[in-house]
Design a protein around this motif. Sequence first.
Motif, PDB file in Angstrom:
ATOM      1  N   CYS A 117      -5.788  33.483  38.229  1.00 59.57           N
ATOM      2  CA  CYS A 117      -5.702  34.850  37.709  1.00 59.57           C
ATOM      3  C   CYS A 117      -7.072  35.468  37.437  1.00 59.57           C
ATOM      4  O   CYS A 117      -7.274  36.656  37.699  1.00 59.57           O
ATOM      5  N   VAL A 118      -8.012  34.695  36.933  1.00 58.81           N
ATOM      6  CA  VAL A 118      -9.357  35.243  36.721  1.00 58.81           C
ATOM      7  C   VAL A 118      -9.971  35.600  38.074  1.00 58.81           C
ATOM      8  O   VAL A 118     -10.546  36.675  38.246  1.00 58.81           O
ATOM      9  N   LEU A 119      -9.815  34.711  39.056  1.00 61.90           N
ATOM     10  CA  LEU A 119     -10.350  34.960  40.400  1.00 61.90           C
ATOM     11  C   LEU A 119      -9.756  36.218  41.019  1.00 61.90           C
ATOM     12  O   LEU A 119     -10.481  37.091  41.498  1.00 61.90           O
ATOM     13  N   HIS A 120      -8.441  36.332  41.014  1.00 61.12           N
ATOM     14  CA  HIS A 120      -7.802  37.486  41.652  1.00 61.12           C
ATOM     15  C   HIS A 120      -8.150  38.788  40.929  1.00 61.12           C
ATOM     16  O   HIS A 120      -8.320  39.831  41.561  1.00 61.12           O
ATOM     17  N   THR A 121      -8.265  38.728  39.615  1.00 61.30           N
ATOM     18  CA  THR A 121      -8.681  39.905  38.840  1.00 61.30           C
ATOM     19  C   THR A 121     -10.116  40.284  39.188  1.00 61.30           C
ATOM     20  O   THR A 121     -10.429  41.467  39.382  1.00 61.30           O
ATOM     21  N   ALA A 122     -10.997  39.299  39.298  1.00 59.85           N
ATOM     22  CA  ALA A 122     -12.402  39.567  39.630  1.00 59.85           C
ATOM     23  C   ALA A 122     -12.536  40.159  41.030  1.00 59.85           C
ATOM     24  O   ALA A 122     -13.324  41.092  41.233  1.00 59.85           O
ATOM     25  N   VAL A 123     -11.792  39.649  41.990  1.00 61.41           N
ATOM     26  CA  VAL A 123     -11.855  40.180  43.353  1.00 61.41           C
ATOM     27  C   VAL A 123     -11.429  41.647  43.363  1.00 61.41           C
ATOM     28  O   VAL A 123     -12.088  42.497  43.972  1.00 61.41           O
ATOM     29  N   SER A 124     -10.342  41.969  42.679  1.00 62.68           N
ATOM     30  CA  SER A 124      -9.909  43.373  42.620  1.00 62.68           C
ATOM     31  C   SER A 124     -10.943  44.243  41.915  1.00 62.68           C
ATOM     32  O   SER A 124     -11.228  45.356  42.361  1.00 62.68           O
ATOM     33  N   ALA A 125     -11.492  43.748  40.813  1.00 63.98           N
ATOM     34  CA  ALA A 125     -12.512  44.526  40.096  1.00 63.98           C
ATOM     35  C   ALA A 125     -13.702  44.802  41.010  1.00 63.98           C
ATOM     36  O   ALA A 125     -14.222  45.926  41.058  1.00 63.98           O
ATOM     37  N   TYR A 126     -14.124  43.807  41.749  1.00 64.52           N
ATOM     38  CA  TYR A 126     -15.218  43.972  42.709  1.00 64.52           C
ATOM     39  C   TYR A 126     -14.851  45.029  43.754  1.00 64.52           C
ATOM     40  O   TYR A 126     -15.632  45.948  44.040  1.00 64.52           O
ATOM     41  N   ASN A 127     -13.660  44.896  44.343  1.00 61.90           N
ATOM     42  CA  ASN A 127     -13.231  45.843  45.381  1.00 61.90           C
ATOM     43  C   ASN A 127     -13.075  47.261  44.852  1.00 61.90           C
ATOM     44  O   ASN A 127     -13.189  48.223  45.618  1.00 61.90           O
ATOM     45  N   LEU A 128     -12.835  47.403  43.561  1.00 64.04           N
ATOM     46  CA  LEU A 128     -12.720  48.726  42.944  1.00 64.04           C
ATOM     47  C   LEU A 128     -14.063  49.261  42.456  1.00 64.04           C
ATOM     48  O   LEU A 128     -14.129  50.355  41.907  1.00 64.04           O
ATOM     49  N   GLY A 129     -15.123  48.477  42.628  1.00 63.76           N
ATOM     50  CA  GLY A 129     -16.462  48.965  42.326  1.00 63.76           C
ATOM     51  C   GLY A 129     -17.005  48.637  40.950  1.00 63.76           C
ATOM     52  O   GLY A 129     -18.036  49.181  40.549  1.00 63.76           O
ATOM     53  N   TYR A 130     -16.348  47.756  40.220  1.00 66.73           N
ATOM     54  CA  TYR A 130     -16.841  47.384  38.889  1.00 66.73           C
ATOM     55  C   TYR A 130     -17.918  46.310  38.996  1.00 66.73           C
ATOM     56  O   TYR A 130     -17.866  45.446  39.870  1.00 66.73           O
ATOM     57  N   HIS A 131     -18.868  46.360  38.087  1.00 64.46           N
ATOM     58  CA  HIS A 131     -19.837  45.280  37.932  1.00 64.46           C
ATOM     59  C   HIS A 131     -19.140  44.179  37.137  1.00 64.46           C
ATOM     60  O   HIS A 131     -18.368  44.462  36.219  1.00 64.46           O
ATOM     61  N   LEU A 132     -19.454  42.917  37.477  1.00 68.36           N
ATOM     62  CA  LEU A 132     -18.747  41.787  36.884  1.00 68.36           C
ATOM     63  C   LEU A 132     -19.668  40.896  36.075  1.00 68.36           C
ATOM     64  O   LEU A 132     -20.774  40.564  36.509  1.00 68.36           O
ATOM     65  N   ILE A 133     -19.165  40.484  34.920  1.00 68.78           N
ATOM     66  CA  ILE A 133     -19.796  39.452  34.102  1.00 68.78           C
ATOM     67  C   ILE A 133     -18.720  38.400  33.849  1.00 68.78           C
ATOM     68  O   ILE A 133     -17.626  38.738  33.373  1.00 68.78           O
ATOM     69  N   ILE A 134     -19.024  37.146  34.173  1.00 74.60           N
ATOM     70  CA  ILE A 134     -18.061  36.077  33.947  1.00 74.60           C
ATOM     71  C   ILE A 134     -18.795  34.905  33.306  1.00 74.60           C
ATOM     72  O   ILE A 134     -19.470  34.139  33.987  1.00 74.60           O
ATOM     73  N   PRO A 135     -18.712  34.790  31.981  1.00 75.10           N
ATOM     74  CA  PRO A 135     -19.376  33.682  31.290  1.00 75.10           C
ATOM     75  C   PRO A 135     -18.669  32.356  31.553  1.00 75.10           C
ATOM     76  O   PRO A 135     -17.448  32.265  31.405  1.00 75.10           O
ATOM     77  N   THR A 136     -19.417  31.343  31.921  1.00 71.53           N
ATOM     78  CA  THR A 136     -18.814  30.035  32.180  1.00 71.53           C
ATOM     79  C   THR A 136     -18.167  29.466  30.923  1.00 71.53           C
ATOM     80  O   THR A 136     -17.188  28.723  31.027  1.00 71.53           O
ATOM     81  N   ALA A 137     -18.672  29.831  29.759  1.00 70.57           N
ATOM     82  CA  ALA A 137     -18.103  29.331  28.499  1.00 70.57           C
ATOM     83  C   ALA A 137     -16.796  30.022  28.137  1.00 70.57           C
ATOM     84  O   ALA A 137     -16.149  29.651  27.166  1.00 70.57           O
TER      85      ALA A 137
END
Length: 183
Positions: A137-157
Amino acid sequence: MTQRALLVVDYSYDFIAEDGKLTCGEAGQRIESFIVQRVQDYIANDDNVFFLMDLHEENDPYHPETKLFPPHNIIGTPGRELYGEVKELYETIQPKNNVHFINKRRYDSFYGTPLDALLRERNIDTVEILGVCTDICVLHTAVSAYNLGYHLIIPTAGVASFNQIGHEWALSHFKDTLGAKVE
């Protein structure tokens, strides 16, 4: 000026508790205090926080996950509730205008939800994504956010999975393929 929002994906009892129906167990429990701290930081700055929660119906023959995973996050069950300290914090901040709870029926938090419209209405251009599962779910959400033009921050913690190999692959994918800031 950068406008940011925090997305907390699927931090539910079923995904985190030892007896959850599809649990990340200890890996998911380890990120709890980080999520609580990030939510508090965003609220203190009057930034938006979105809790995105998986929603399923028991034995739904039309949902593709029914064939892939055991029943989890079933509507009306305690398994669908936010987990632990995140739940406690949500209950204290929930009435605020910058705190949102959105049900989702697919891995992707944008699919079939008002998330993109709500982010755009608030002029948000950067999303920080926390929660589980890193490689689903985090991956699929991040891919959509990227495709919609959002900048992404994903903390490993702040992300976890029940699949360590998938977790590590997804972290690499966020950074190398989506250009996310992976901290």
